[in-house]
Design a protein around this motif. Structure first.
Motif, PDB file in Angstrom:
ATOM      1  N   HIS A 120       0.822  -1.215   0.000  1.00  0.00           N
ATOM      2  CA  HIS A 120       0.000   0.000   0.000  1.00  0.00           C
ATOM      3  C   HIS A 120       0.854   1.262   0.000  1.00  0.00           C
ATOM      4  O   HIS A 120       0.381   2.335  -0.372  1.00  0.00           O
ATOM      5  CB  HIS A 120      -0.939   0.012   1.205  1.00  0.00           C
ATOM      6  CG  HIS A 120      -2.086  -0.935   1.067  1.00  0.00           C
ATOM      7  ND1 HIS A 120      -3.018  -1.136   2.061  1.00  0.00           N
ATOM      8  CD2 HIS A 120      -2.452  -1.742   0.036  1.00  0.00           C
ATOM      9  CE1 HIS A 120      -3.909  -2.029   1.664  1.00  0.00           C
ATOM     10  NE2 HIS A 120      -3.591  -2.412   0.433  1.00  0.00           N
ATOM     11  N   VAL A 121       2.103   1.142   0.442  1.00  0.00           N
ATOM     12  CA  VAL A 121       2.982   2.310   0.470  1.00  0.00           C
ATOM     13  C   VAL A 121       3.181   2.890  -0.919  1.00  0.00           C
ATOM     14  O   VAL A 121       3.453   4.083  -1.084  1.00  0.00           O
ATOM     15  CB  VAL A 121       4.341   1.945   1.112  1.00  0.00           C
ATOM     16  CG1 VAL A 121       5.175   1.084   0.176  1.00  0.00           C
ATOM     17  CG2 VAL A 121       5.104   3.194   1.512  1.00  0.00           C
ATOM     18  N   ILE A 122       3.023   2.062  -1.943  1.00  0.00           N
ATOM     19  CA  ILE A 122       3.162   2.535  -3.327  1.00  0.00           C
ATOM     20  C   ILE A 122       2.104   3.583  -3.643  1.00  0.00           C
ATOM     21  O   ILE A 122       2.348   4.536  -4.386  1.00  0.00           O
ATOM     22  CB  ILE A 122       3.043   1.360  -4.315  1.00  0.00           C
ATOM     23  CG1 ILE A 122       4.097   0.303  -4.020  1.00  0.00           C
ATOM     24  CG2 ILE A 122       3.157   1.841  -5.750  1.00  0.00           C
ATOM     25  CD1 ILE A 122       5.513   0.751  -4.223  1.00  0.00           C
ATOM     26  N   ARG A 123       0.922   3.410  -3.070  1.00  0.00           N
ATOM     27  CA  ARG A 123      -0.193   4.304  -3.403  1.00  0.00           C
ATOM     28  C   ARG A 123      -0.435   5.395  -2.369  1.00  0.00           C
ATOM     29  O   ARG A 123      -0.991   6.438  -2.705  1.00  0.00           O
ATOM     30  CB  ARG A 123      -1.483   3.476  -3.543  1.00  0.00           C
ATOM     31  CG  ARG A 123      -1.436   2.454  -4.657  1.00  0.00           C
ATOM     32  CD  ARG A 123      -1.482   3.106  -6.015  1.00  0.00           C
ATOM     33  NE  ARG A 123      -1.541   2.116  -7.092  1.00  0.00           N
ATOM     34  CZ  ARG A 123      -1.635   2.417  -8.368  1.00  0.00           C
ATOM     35  NH1 ARG A 123      -1.696   3.678  -8.749  1.00  0.00           N
ATOM     36  NH2 ARG A 123      -1.674   1.473  -9.288  1.00  0.00           N
ATOM     37  N   THR A 124      -0.056   5.150  -1.122  1.00  0.00           N
ATOM     38  CA  THR A 124      -0.433   6.095  -0.072  1.00  0.00           C
ATOM     39  C   THR A 124       0.745   6.605   0.754  1.00  0.00           C
ATOM     40  O   THR A 124       0.537   7.336   1.716  1.00  0.00           O
ATOM     41  CB  THR A 124      -1.450   5.461   0.899  1.00  0.00           C
ATOM     42  OG1 THR A 124      -0.825   4.347   1.568  1.00  0.00           O
ATOM     43  CG2 THR A 124      -2.688   4.985   0.165  1.00  0.00           C
ATOM     44  N   LYS A 125       1.962   6.246   0.395  1.00  0.00           N
ATOM     45  CA  LYS A 125       3.136   6.524   1.225  1.00  0.00           C
ATOM     46  C   LYS A 125       2.977   5.807   2.560  1.00  0.00           C
ATOM     47  O   LYS A 125       2.006   5.081   2.784  1.00  0.00           O
ATOM     48  CB  LYS A 125       3.369   8.013   1.384  1.00  0.00           C
ATOM     49  CG  LYS A 125       3.650   8.718   0.038  1.00  0.00           C
ATOM     50  CD  LYS A 125       4.176  10.100   0.228  1.00  0.00           C
ATOM     51  CE  LYS A 125       4.416  10.813  -1.097  1.00  0.00           C
ATOM     52  NZ  LYS A 125       5.407  10.136  -1.954  1.00  0.00           N
ATOM     53  N   GLY A 126       3.913   6.035   3.470  1.00  0.00           N
ATOM     54  CA  GLY A 126       3.924   5.251   4.691  1.00  0.00           C
ATOM     55  C   GLY A 126       2.930   5.665   5.756  1.00  0.00           C
ATOM     56  O   GLY A 126       2.650   4.906   6.681  1.00  0.00           O
ATOM     57  N   ALA A 127       2.382   6.871   5.624  1.00  0.00           N
ATOM     58  CA  ALA A 127       1.454   7.366   6.648  1.00  0.00           C
ATOM     59  C   ALA A 127       0.601   8.472   6.048  1.00  0.00           C
ATOM     60  O   ALA A 127       1.004   9.143   5.099  1.00  0.00           O
ATOM     61  CB  ALA A 127       2.230   7.897   7.851  1.00  0.00           C
ATOM     62  N   PRO A 128      -0.579   8.687   6.613  1.00  0.00           N
ATOM     63  CA  PRO A 128      -1.387   9.821   6.164  1.00  0.00           C
ATOM     64  C   PRO A 128      -0.913  11.122   6.806  1.00  0.00           C
ATOM     65  O   PRO A 128      -0.241  11.112   7.841  1.00  0.00           O
ATOM     66  CB  PRO A 128      -2.789   9.462   6.655  1.00  0.00           C
ATOM     67  CG  PRO A 128      -2.549   8.644   7.885  1.00  0.00           C
ATOM     68  CD  PRO A 128      -1.276   7.868   7.618  1.00  0.00           C
ATOM     69  N   LEU A 129      -1.258  12.214   6.189  1.00  0.00           N
ATOM     70  CA  LEU A 129      -1.097  13.518   6.823  1.00  0.00           C
ATOM     71  C   LEU A 129      -2.270  13.702   7.774  1.00  0.00           C
ATOM     72  O   LEU A 129      -3.432  13.601   7.366  1.00  0.00           O
ATOM     73  CB  LEU A 129      -1.110  14.626   5.769  1.00  0.00           C
ATOM     74  CG  LEU A 129      -1.289  16.054   6.276  1.00  0.00           C
ATOM     75  CD1 LEU A 129      -0.119  16.488   7.143  1.00  0.00           C
ATOM     76  CD2 LEU A 129      -1.488  17.027   5.105  1.00  0.00           C
TER      77      LEU A 129
END
Length: 415
Positions: A32-41
């Motif tokens: 999922h890091v490919i689509r959303t990076k490692g964490a949300p803002l």
């Protein structure tokens, strides 16, 4: 582009006092890091009194902090792992906004929807893991290796973006010939489309034919409340608005000295005041976005070259041309470009096949010769008008201009 989700499960997670800490733990599955990076803002909750200006002042530092943290994450792990990499952009793909929802961010509506889908799955995973133990994803180093793994990066594609990708375009009168052609022309350039028309079914049908992400809405542009609701729906769906094509209109005819006041007022409501309502709604959004924008108006050659018995149409169109110039004058400082298209003899609801036949017969010429009665000797189509609107949207240093699309009519030339 944005895609907001606000299911009860999401809102429960966003209301958790540990949200900031939970968000930093990572994604629910490594890919999922490919689509959303490692964490949300994670954003602060908006104030209950609705004072968004003060809230925005707290949002900007958080966004800058997110980007700085991502640069640090890249620097740490790039130095650790062998190979040459180019850092991806550091902006978030998922935003956790308490009180509002979980918001997917993408270069297109489809991409934003994917991020939002993953965000929903992440929220569910966090809540269920915390209910039985502790949500504990993979370590940062493992997450980085997957995010920057060449085979995973290839999934995102490396195609060249179209000229109007990442732009949201609203077209009024979209179910008509010129409106539909205009919506399709902008979609072909990569824009996300909101098709507005008093014929809601027609607008929805056009949107469905354009793309799964396009939005079709019923909107009576002569009703300020209807315009307000429609523009709220557009921003709710896409997260903003970049270009508006104010196209809806209709023609009434009759000798001006014999014209009933009710008819003239009706024409002014649609062919002038409706454009004002649309422009006001659009400018309110664009000014709050602080990213500029484009207002494009379908005026008419009647604005500068009136025809006999067409006063009911030409008078409000002449006023509309003045309105275009006024908006250009007053909103250049906001980065909003305001331009017009003057078209003539376009087969549409204003010029039906029956009208073409009658006018050609009255002039003693064939229908083809009547429609090609211009300097170029060619019939001008709805698609030609659509391309003029696209061209106007792409003119980044032009405002207050009028583009004529009539094949060449000396009497209608602006200068």
């Amino acid at each position: 582009l944005l895609d907001r989700r606000s299911s009860p499960e999401i809102m429960r997670l966003l209301g958790d006092p540990r949200l900031d800490e939970l968000a930093l733990r990572g994604v629910s599955t490594p890919d999922h890091v490919i689509r959303t990076k490692g964490a949300p803002l994670v954003l602060p909750a908006p104030p209950a009194d609705g004072s968004l200006e003060a809230w925005l002042e707290t949002v900007e530092p958080r966004l800058a902090g997110f980007a700085e943290d991502y640069r640090g994450y890249f620097a740490r792990n790039d130095a650790r792992a062998p190979g040459v990499r180019k850092m991806l952009d550091p902006l978030p793909r998922l935003v956790a906004a308490p009180g509002l929802g979980l918001i997917g961010v993408g270069k297109s509506a489809a991409e934003a929807a994917v991020a939002a889908d993953i965000g929903e799955a992440w929220a569910a995973t966090v809540l269920r893991a915390e209910a039985v133990g502790r949500f504990e994803p993979v370590a940062e180093a493992d997450m980085f290796d997957l995010e920057y793994w060449s085979l995973e990066q290839a999934k995102l594609g490396k195609g060249v973006e179209k000229r109007l990708a990442r732009h949201v375009v609203a077209v009024t009168g979209a179910a008509g010939a010129i409106g539909a052609a205009t919506a399709r022309a902008f979609a072909a350039e990569g824009a996300e489309i909101a098709a507005l028309d008093i014929d809601g079914a027609g607008a929805e049908q056009l949107a469905a034919a354009i793309s799964p992400s396009a939005l079709g809405l019923a909107c009576d542009v002569t009703d300020r409340a209807s315009v307000k609701v429609a523009f709220e729906r557009v921003t709710e769906r896409f997260g903003g608005l970049d270009i508006v094509v104010s196209n809806a209109g209709a023609a009434w005819t009759g000798a001006i000295a014999d014209l009933d006041d009710a008819i003239l007022r009706q024409s002014f409501e649609l062919n002038f005041f409706a454009h004002q309502s649309v422009a006001q709604a659009a400018v309110r959004i664009m000014r709050r976005q602080r990213m500029g924008g484009a207002l494009l108006f379908n005026v008419s050659k009647q604005a500068v070259n009136p025809g006999r018995d067409f006063g009911a149409y030409g008078l409000p169109k002449a006023a509309l041309l003045a309105l275009v110039r006024q908006y250009a004058l007053e909103h250049g400082r906001d980065g909003i470009r305001v331009n017009a298209v003057n078209a003539d003899r376009i087969r549409s609801g204003l010029l039906t096949d029956e009208m073409v036949a009658a006018r050609a017969e009255a002039r003693g010429v064939s229908e083809a010769d009547y429609m090609a009665g211009n300097l170029l000797g060619r019939e001008v189509r709805a698609e030609d008008v659509a391309q003029a609107f696209v061209s106007a949207a792409l003119m980044m240093r032009t405002t207050g201009a009028v583009v004529t699309v009539d094949g060449g009519a000396v009497e209608a030339m602006m200068r």
